[in-house]
Design a protein around this motif. Sequence first.
Motif, PDB file in Angstrom:
ATOM      1  N   ASP A  10       0.938  -1.260   0.009  1.00  0.00           N
ATOM      2  CA  ASP A  10       0.029   0.050   0.041  1.00  0.00           C
ATOM      3  C   ASP A  10       1.030   1.087   0.027  1.00  0.00           C
ATOM      4  O   ASP A  10       1.494   1.633   1.139  1.00  0.00           O
ATOM      5  N   ARG A  11       0.905   1.889  -1.193  1.00  0.00           N
ATOM      6  CA  ARG A  11       2.013   3.014  -1.243  1.00  0.00           C
ATOM      7  C   ARG A  11       1.133   4.238  -1.910  1.00  0.00           C
ATOM      8  O   ARG A  11       0.460   4.066  -2.844  1.00  0.00           O
ATOM      9  N   PHE A  12       1.665   5.172  -1.358  1.00  0.00           N
ATOM     10  CA  PHE A  12       1.237   6.639  -1.890  1.00  0.00           C
ATOM     11  C   PHE A  12       1.883   7.079  -3.086  1.00  0.00           C
ATOM     12  O   PHE A  12       3.122   6.833  -3.169  1.00  0.00           O
ATOM     13  N   HIS A  13       1.488   8.133  -3.916  1.00  0.00           N
ATOM     14  CA  HIS A  13       2.189   8.420  -5.215  1.00  0.00           C
ATOM     15  C   HIS A  13       1.762   9.996  -5.314  1.00  0.00           C
ATOM     16  O   HIS A  13       0.690  10.291  -5.513  1.00  0.00           O
ATOM     17  N   LEU A  14       2.878  10.806  -4.836  1.00  0.00           N
ATOM     18  CA  LEU A  14       2.647  12.382  -4.934  1.00  0.00           C
ATOM     19  C   LEU A  14       3.353  12.557  -6.137  1.00  0.00           C
ATOM     20  O   LEU A  14       4.419  12.564  -6.287  1.00  0.00           O
ATOM     21  N   TYR A  15       2.476  13.506  -6.680  1.00  0.00           N
ATOM     22  CA  TYR A  15       2.991  14.019  -8.359  1.00  0.00           C
ATOM     23  C   TYR A  15       2.063  15.220  -8.646  1.00  0.00           C
ATOM     24  O   TYR A  15       1.137  15.319  -7.847  1.00  0.00           O
ATOM     25  N   PHE A  16       2.328  15.502  -9.969  1.00  0.00           N
ATOM     26  CA  PHE A  16       1.448  16.803 -10.195  1.00  0.00           C
ATOM     27  C   PHE A  16      -0.121  16.357 -10.355  1.00  0.00           C
ATOM     28  O   PHE A  16      -0.925  17.238  -9.948  1.00  0.00           O
ATOM     29  N   GLY A  17      -0.525  15.133 -10.593  1.00  0.00           N
ATOM     30  CA  GLY A  17      -1.787  14.730 -10.546  1.00  0.00           C
ATOM     31  C   GLY A  17      -2.547  14.492  -8.974  1.00  0.00           C
ATOM     32  O   GLY A  17      -3.692  14.428  -9.088  1.00  0.00           O
ATOM     33  N   ARG A  18      -1.715  14.302  -7.947  1.00  0.00           N
ATOM     34  CA  ARG A  18      -1.893  14.336  -6.827  1.00  0.00           C
ATOM     35  C   ARG A  18      -0.909  15.204  -5.869  1.00  0.00           C
ATOM     36  O   ARG A  18      -0.096  14.391  -5.252  1.00  0.00           O
ATOM     37  N   PRO A  19      -0.954  16.278  -5.805  1.00  0.00           N
ATOM     38  CA  PRO A  19      -0.026  17.215  -5.327  1.00  0.00           C
ATOM     39  C   PRO A  19      -0.097  17.478  -3.703  1.00  0.00           C
ATOM     40  O   PRO A  19       0.768  17.670  -3.045  1.00  0.00           O
ATOM     41  N   LEU A  20      -1.351  16.779  -3.029  1.00  0.00           N
ATOM     42  CA  LEU A  20      -1.385  16.717  -1.715  1.00  0.00           C
ATOM     43  C   LEU A  20      -1.462  15.188  -1.433  1.00  0.00           C
ATOM     44  O   LEU A  20      -2.414  14.682  -1.673  1.00  0.00           O
ATOM     45  N   VAL A  21      -0.896  14.805  -0.289  1.00  0.00           N
ATOM     46  CA  VAL A  21      -0.845  13.418   0.320  1.00  0.00           C
ATOM     47  C   VAL A  21      -0.970  13.633   1.715  1.00  0.00           C
ATOM     48  O   VAL A  21      -0.005  14.056   2.455  1.00  0.00           O
ATOM     49  N   THR A  22      -2.069  13.067   2.350  1.00  0.00           N
ATOM     50  CA  THR A  22      -2.076  13.282   3.920  1.00  0.00           C
ATOM     51  C   THR A  22      -1.973  11.710   4.499  1.00  0.00           C
ATOM     52  O   THR A  22      -2.874  10.844   4.235  1.00  0.00           O
ATOM     53  N   ILE A  23      -0.942  11.622   5.524  1.00  0.00           N
ATOM     54  CA  ILE A  23      -0.791  10.107   6.087  1.00  0.00           C
ATOM     55  C   ILE A  23      -0.749  10.283   7.471  1.00  0.00           C
ATOM     56  O   ILE A  23       0.128  11.011   7.910  1.00  0.00           O
ATOM     57  N   GLU A  24      -1.631   9.833   8.289  1.00  0.00           N
ATOM     58  CA  GLU A  24      -1.564   9.958   9.816  1.00  0.00           C
ATOM     59  C   GLU A  24      -1.194  11.336  10.324  1.00  0.00           C
ATOM     60  O   GLU A  24      -0.474  11.804  11.084  1.00  0.00           O
ATOM     61  N   ASN A  25      -2.203  12.156   9.524  1.00  0.00           N
ATOM     62  CA  ASN A  25      -2.427  13.611   9.694  1.00  0.00           C
ATOM     63  C   ASN A  25      -1.190  14.367   9.454  1.00  0.00           C
ATOM     64  O   ASN A  25      -1.025  15.629   9.753  1.00  0.00           O
ATOM     65  N   VAL A  26      -0.411  13.819   8.549  1.00  0.00           N
ATOM     66  CA  VAL A  26       0.957  14.639   8.140  1.00  0.00           C
ATOM     67  C   VAL A  26       0.698  14.979   6.712  1.00  0.00           C
ATOM     68  O   VAL A  26       0.333  13.999   5.830  1.00  0.00           O
ATOM     69  N   THR A  27       0.503  16.143   6.345  1.00  0.00           N
ATOM     70  CA  THR A  27       0.372  16.559   4.715  1.00  0.00           C
ATOM     71  C   THR A  27       1.582  16.769   4.049  1.00  0.00           C
ATOM     72  O   THR A  27       2.137  17.610   4.160  1.00  0.00           O
ATOM     73  N   MET A  28       1.671  15.971   3.108  1.00  0.00           N
ATOM     74  CA  MET A  28       3.089  16.150   2.193  1.00  0.00           C
ATOM     75  C   MET A  28       2.528  16.831   0.885  1.00  0.00           C
ATOM     76  O   MET A  28       1.527  16.470   0.234  1.00  0.00           O
ATOM     77  N   TYR A  29       3.214  17.853   0.367  1.00  0.00           N
ATOM     78  CA  TYR A  29       2.637  18.408  -0.716  1.00  0.00           C
ATOM     79  C   TYR A  29       3.925  18.788  -2.034  1.00  0.00           C
ATOM     80  O   TYR A  29       5.038  19.383  -1.333  1.00  0.00           O
ATOM     81  N   LEU A  30       3.442  19.053  -3.085  1.00  0.00           N
ATOM     82  CA  LEU A  30       4.065  19.605  -4.212  1.00  0.00           C
ATOM     83  C   LEU A  30       3.609  21.273  -4.465  1.00  0.00           C
ATOM     84  O   LEU A  30       2.241  21.100  -4.728  1.00  0.00           O
ATOM     85  N   ASP A  31       4.312  21.942  -4.372  1.00  0.00           N
ATOM     86  CA  ASP A  31       3.947  23.379  -4.627  1.00  0.00           C
ATOM     87  C   ASP A  31       3.413  23.611  -6.192  1.00  0.00           C
ATOM     88  O   ASP A  31       2.461  24.459  -6.309  1.00  0.00           O
ATOM     89  N   VAL A  32       3.933  23.259  -7.077  1.00  0.00           N
ATOM     90  CA  VAL A  32       3.492  23.666  -8.492  1.00  0.00           C
ATOM     91  C   VAL A  32       3.945  22.560  -9.460  1.00  0.00           C
ATOM     92  O   VAL A  32       5.017  21.671  -9.330  1.00  0.00           O
ATOM     93  N   ASP A  33       3.404  22.447 -10.717  1.00  0.00           N
ATOM     94  CA  ASP A  33       3.638  21.693 -11.696  1.00  0.00           C
ATOM     95  C   ASP A  33       4.235  22.431 -12.805  1.00  0.00           C
ATOM     96  O   ASP A  33       3.683  23.178 -13.664  1.00  0.00           O
TER      97      ASP A  33
END
Length: 201
Positions: free
Chosen positions: A57-80
Amino acid sequence: MRYFLKPVAVHIIGAVKPEAGITTDIGTMVVTLTWGQNPRDLDTHFKGPQFANSLTDRFHLYFGRPLVTIENVTMYLDVDDTTSFGPEILTVPRFPVAGRYIYSVHHYAGSGTIFQSPARVEVLINGMSYVFSPSTDEDTNGNINTWQVFEIEVSDSGAARLIPLNRYSTLSSNDVSGVSSMATSSAAESRIKKINSQSSQ
């Protein structure tokens, strides 16, 4: 808007043995991708476990999904950035679960190669900065279109080990070893946003 970081020690990392690693305490990681005029469109891809130590079970953060939240931690990409140079900035406030994470750069569009661009990745983690650039050239216009830059191994205690990779792969097989391509988003998924954007123009 421009941000200024305090001076830090910078380590230039090129051809480093994959088994080499840098261990650091838990904390924020900021990754900045910049490149030249060609290829005009390079993309940030960041993958990791949705549950502790998961290779299925893996998340994939990239331009199509620029925000990912796991365990209340949000990881994000600023711009494409699709028109050369960047920067594209990935922010990981902290690593949400133990396991293996991977950061890669995909050659989406444009002439030349990732190496020729030249691409540059700067990792700022716990007050230390590491700069990566590909040490070998590869025709990234074809199937082998993704530069795997580094992996992060996070222990159960939260210590993070940065492991330089500096190797090329296909986008569909772009993850840490032992992961099935079914565990993460495919190359087809990575095109959804841009195809939709082009069709609306």
